[in-house]
Scaffold this motif. Structure first.
Motif, PDB file in Angstrom:
ATOM      1  N   ASP A 272       5.759 -11.850  59.435  1.00  0.00           N
ATOM      2  CA  ASP A 272       5.000 -12.345  60.588  1.00  0.00           C
ATOM      3  C   ASP A 272       3.527 -11.955  60.512  1.00  0.00           C
ATOM      4  O   ASP A 272       2.704 -12.435  61.306  1.00  0.00           O
ATOM      5  N   GLY A 273       3.160 -11.077  59.552  1.00  0.00           N
ATOM      6  CA  GLY A 273       1.767 -10.687  59.392  1.00  0.00           C
ATOM      7  C   GLY A 273       1.284  -9.678  60.408  1.00  0.00           C
ATOM      8  O   GLY A 273       0.086  -9.388  60.471  1.00  0.00           O
ATOM      9  N   ARG A 274       2.198  -9.105  61.185  1.00  0.00           N
ATOM     10  CA  ARG A 274       1.801  -8.146  62.227  1.00  0.00           C
ATOM     11  C   ARG A 274       2.410  -6.768  62.029  1.00  0.00           C
ATOM     12  O   ARG A 274       1.707  -5.770  62.050  1.00  0.00           O
ATOM     13  N   PHE A 345      -7.530  -4.276  70.943  1.00  0.00           N
ATOM     14  CA  PHE A 345      -6.352  -4.332  70.069  1.00  0.00           C
ATOM     15  C   PHE A 345      -5.580  -5.616  70.365  1.00  0.00           C
ATOM     16  O   PHE A 345      -6.011  -6.453  71.177  1.00  0.00           O
ATOM     17  N   ASN A 346      -4.440  -5.757  69.715  1.00  0.00           N
ATOM     18  CA  ASN A 346      -3.583  -6.947  69.851  1.00  0.00           C
ATOM     19  C   ASN A 346      -4.342  -8.242  69.541  1.00  0.00           C
ATOM     20  O   ASN A 346      -4.325  -9.204  70.299  1.00  0.00           O
ATOM     21  N   ASN A 347      -5.029  -8.210  68.407  1.00  0.00           N
ATOM     22  CA  ASN A 347      -5.687  -9.400  67.871  1.00  0.00           C
ATOM     23  C   ASN A 347      -6.858  -9.885  68.728  1.00  0.00           C
ATOM     24  O   ASN A 347      -7.148 -11.079  68.783  1.00  0.00           O
ATOM     25  N   ARG A 348      -7.549  -8.958  69.347  1.00  0.00           N
ATOM     26  CA  ARG A 348      -8.676  -9.320  70.218  1.00  0.00           C
ATOM     27  C   ARG A 348      -9.896  -9.731  69.393  1.00  0.00           C
ATOM     28  O   ARG A 348     -10.460 -10.790  69.608  1.00  0.00           O
ATOM     29  N   PHE A 349     -10.312  -8.895  68.460  1.00  0.00           N
ATOM     30  CA  PHE A 349     -11.441  -9.230  67.585  1.00  0.00           C
ATOM     31  C   PHE A 349     -11.081  -8.865  66.151  1.00  0.00           C
ATOM     32  O   PHE A 349     -11.640  -7.927  65.574  1.00  0.00           O
ATOM     33  N   SER A 350     -10.163  -9.600  65.569  1.00  0.00           N
ATOM     34  CA  SER A 350      -9.777  -9.342  64.188  1.00  0.00           C
ATOM     35  C   SER A 350     -10.716 -10.078  63.239  1.00  0.00           C
ATOM     36  O   SER A 350     -11.592 -10.842  63.665  1.00  0.00           O
ATOM     37  N   ALA A 355      -5.143 -11.982  61.019  1.00  0.00           N
ATOM     38  CA  ALA A 355      -4.813 -11.567  62.384  1.00  0.00           C
ATOM     39  C   ALA A 355      -4.379 -10.103  62.430  1.00  0.00           C
ATOM     40  O   ALA A 355      -3.981  -9.522  61.426  1.00  0.00           O
ATOM     41  N   TRP A 356      -4.482  -9.510  63.642  1.00  0.00           N
ATOM     42  CA  TRP A 356      -3.954  -8.192  63.973  1.00  0.00           C
ATOM     43  C   TRP A 356      -4.674  -7.035  63.285  1.00  0.00           C
ATOM     44  O   TRP A 356      -4.243  -5.898  63.377  1.00  0.00           O
ATOM     45  N   GLN A 357      -5.786  -7.294  62.620  1.00  0.00           N
ATOM     46  CA  GLN A 357      -6.525  -6.205  61.971  1.00  0.00           C
ATOM     47  C   GLN A 357      -7.693  -5.794  62.867  1.00  0.00           C
ATOM     48  O   GLN A 357      -8.844  -5.813  62.474  1.00  0.00           O
ATOM     49  N   ASP A 358      -7.353  -5.395  64.083  1.00  0.00           N
ATOM     50  CA  ASP A 358      -8.386  -4.992  65.043  1.00  0.00           C
ATOM     51  C   ASP A 358      -8.987  -3.635  64.681  1.00  0.00           C
ATOM     52  O   ASP A 358     -10.181  -3.404  64.851  1.00  0.00           O
ATOM     53  N   ILE A 359      -8.126  -2.735  64.208  1.00  0.00           N
ATOM     54  CA  ILE A 359      -8.562  -1.386  63.832  1.00  0.00           C
ATOM     55  C   ILE A 359      -8.362  -1.241  62.330  1.00  0.00           C
ATOM     56  O   ILE A 359      -7.237  -1.271  61.830  1.00  0.00           O
ATOM     57  N   ASP A 360      -9.477  -1.069  61.611  1.00  0.00           N
ATOM     58  CA  ASP A 360      -9.458  -1.054  60.144  1.00  0.00           C
ATOM     59  C   ASP A 360      -9.960   0.305  59.663  1.00  0.00           C
ATOM     60  O   ASP A 360     -11.143   0.639  59.836  1.00  0.00           O
ATOM     61  N   PHE A 361      -9.083   1.096  59.055  1.00  0.00           N
ATOM     62  CA  PHE A 361      -9.467   2.406  58.531  1.00  0.00           C
ATOM     63  C   PHE A 361     -10.127   2.253  57.161  1.00  0.00           C
ATOM     64  O   PHE A 361      -9.761   1.377  56.363  1.00  0.00           O
ATOM     65  N   ALA A 362     -11.082   3.116  56.879  1.00  0.00           N
ATOM     66  CA  ALA A 362     -11.814   3.074  55.606  1.00  0.00           C
ATOM     67  C   ALA A 362     -12.050   4.502  55.120  1.00  0.00           C
ATOM     68  O   ALA A 362     -12.178   5.443  55.923  1.00  0.00           O
ATOM     69  N   VAL A 363     -12.106   4.640  53.804  1.00  0.00           N
ATOM     70  CA  VAL A 363     -12.325   5.949  53.166  1.00  0.00           C
ATOM     71  C   VAL A 363     -13.510   5.824  52.226  1.00  0.00           C
ATOM     72  O   VAL A 363     -13.617   4.853  51.453  1.00  0.00           O
ATOM     73  N   ASP A 364     -14.404   6.799  52.289  1.00  0.00           N
ATOM     74  CA  ASP A 364     -15.499   6.845  51.311  1.00  0.00           C
ATOM     75  C   ASP A 364     -15.663   8.281  50.817  1.00  0.00           C
ATOM     76  O   ASP A 364     -14.795   9.134  51.033  1.00  0.00           O
ATOM     77  N   GLU A 365     -16.781   8.528  50.151  1.00  0.00           N
ATOM     78  CA  GLU A 365     -16.992   9.844  49.529  1.00  0.00           C
ATOM     79  C   GLU A 365     -17.085  10.979  50.544  1.00  0.00           C
ATOM     80  O   GLU A 365     -16.880  12.161  50.198  1.00  0.00           O
TER      81      GLU A 365
END
Length: 486
Positions: A272-274, A345-350, A355-365
């Motif tokens: 379902d992609g969620r 959340f819940n696909n508000r500003f993906s 879809a459903w990527q409202d909160i996107d974690f990222a890692v850097d140096e």
């Protein structure tokens, strides 16, 4: 003996056998001393030979013979019927061909009329025609010449209309070639030169970054001037759950304490992609490729493909909430859950197309980040630096880039980089935001896409690669950096 009667009988029989127009001279020989036998000579038609006869009590000659059955040529008629039937079938086939070609001729007659009008317009104007006009004319003429040649072979050159049609097409072909050769304004030559210049310009644009000096950057180092180029995609493998799992994320874990440690993770979402339900951890690239020595875990539902692994923990958006979840990848235990202040959340500003990527974690140096939007930012990207132990927000930056117009984003050395789609085969790294200087820049680094949609992008400081989850496949891009500014 009454030989006159027998002679009459013989003459009658001969006339019946030979038919009208035949002549026969009877010759009768008798030998009364030996036997009563009448020998009839063979006629010229050889329809019968010797016939034995006898005299009755009244002295009449009697004889018997068989007439040959050649009054009607039955065998010849049968052969003629077979031949006629065969010819009828061949005639029907030829008539069908003629009917088919007649319809084709009618169609091409209309095309010839249209071509004639086009040629007349081209003759009257010296600047209204283009190379495309010539190519279309040539294509249609070649097609008609092929049809007419086929017609000529079929009718064996006996059809005057076909010969005339072929001659007209030949004349039109010669006229088009003459028009092309009489290009007084050199329009075609100019157009060809423009095309060549555009091609050279495109090659220069594509090779612009390749000629730039790149520097080698050690693992975990930020001693460079930012990303200058991105390589072609390398497809590693399909995710372990199959084609139906098009959405998800994967990457290489990073730790400040051990930058060189190998730890790969992959987390396909349910079809379902969620829902994020299962993920795997492997400790070497060989194990990843061979699909062995992995640890597979089940979560109490995450949401979206914005996961990341940092320092031995998996971070993801808790299902149907603005909360951040932290799971130990060695034990699969949830060690912390905390709300991200103001996050939608819940696909508000993906992202666009994901879809459903409202909160996107990222890692850097420098550690762990989160990319998201708020109602206050009206959908623009917000960046927050997180304390990976407590998941508290240490600092936040507001950008002017609208998140739903971005394909995906990542952070490298404190700089946010964002992609946007160009077409189904190209993406452009078009935007950057430096959290150190708070400056926004417009970039133009084109990359090829292995598949149409990039569902997630994770940057690894240990090898400076982009780990892209694209339509169910694991894809890798290498990055190149500019020299550090003095």
């Amino acid at each position: 003996m009454a030989w006159s009667g027998s002679a009459v009988l013989i003459l009658f029989l001969q006339a019946a056998l030979t038919g009208p127009g035949a002549t026969w001279t009877p010759q009768i020989h008798t030998d009364l001393g030996s036997s009563n036998t009448v020998i009839l000579p063979e006629p010229q038609s050889k329809l019968f030979a010797n016939v034995s006869g006898s005299l009755d009590n009244h002295g009449m000659c009697q004889c018997s013979f068989q007439l040959p059955d050649n009054s009607f040529p039955a065998m010849q008629v049968e052969k003629l019927e077979i031949t006629t039937q065969t010819l009828s079938i061949r005639v029907e086939k030829e008539l069908a061909k003629i009917s088919e070609f007649t319809k084709a001729i009618e169609v091409y007659e209309m095309k010839i009329q249209n071509l004639t009008m086009k040629v007349e317009r081209m003759e009257k104007s010296s600047i209204s025609y283009t190379e495309l006009d010539f190519e279309l004319l040539k294509l249609l003429i070649t097609e008609m010449e092929r049809l007419v040649s086929q017609l000529k072979d079929t009718v064996l050159g006996s059809n005057h209309t076909v010969d005339q049609l072929y001659q007209e097409i030949t004349n039109i072909s010669a006229t088009v070639q003459k028009l092309e050769s009489l290009d007084k304004n050199n329009l075609l030559a100019i157009r060809r030169k423009i095309v060549a210049l555009r091609k050279r310009l495109k090659e220069c644009e594509e090779n612009r970054n390749e000629g730039t000096t790149h520097v080698h950057v050690p693992a975990g180092s930020c001693d460079h001037g930012g990303i200058s180029n991105i390589s072609k995609p390398y497809i590693i493998q399909l995710n372990w759950r199959g084609f139906a799992y098009r959405f998800g994320g994967w990457g290489k874990g990073y730790s400040l304490r051990d930058p060189q440690k190998d730890l790969y993770w992959t987390a396909p979402l349910n079809p379902d992609g969620r829902y994020l339900e299962y993920y795997r951890i492997v400790t070497s690239q060989d194990d990843l490729l061979l699909d062995k020595n992995y640890k597979e875990y089940r979560l109490e539902y995450g949401q979206g493909s914005g996961s990341a692994v940092y320092d031995g923990f998996l971070y993801y958006n808790c299902h149907a909430s603005p909360d951040m979840c932290k799971v130990d990848v060695t034990t699969n235990k949830l060690v912390l859950r905390k709300s991200l202040p103001g996050a939608v959340f819940n696909n508000r500003f993906s992202y666009a197309g994901v879809a459903w990527q409202d909160i996107d974690f990222a890692v850097d140096e420098s550690g762990l980040w989160v990319i998201y939007s708020t109602e206050a930012s009206t959908g623009n990207i917000v960046i927050s630096k997180l304390n990976e132990t407590t998941l508290t927000v240490e600092k936040t930056w507001q950008t002017r880039q609208y998140k739903p117009s971005v394909t995906n984003a990542f952070i490298a050395c404190g700089v946010l980089y964002a992609f946007r789609p160009i077409n189904t085969r190209k993406e452009e790294l078009f935007y950057s935001f430096d959290t150190k200087t708070e400056q926004e820049r417009t970039l133009s680094i084109m990359i090829d896409k292995a598949l149409e949609t990039m569902q997630s992008i994770n940057y690894s400081p240990s090898d400076h690669r982009l780990y892209v989850y694209s339509d169910g496949y694991h894809v890798i891009y290498d990055t190149a950096f500019l020299p550090a500014l003095s």
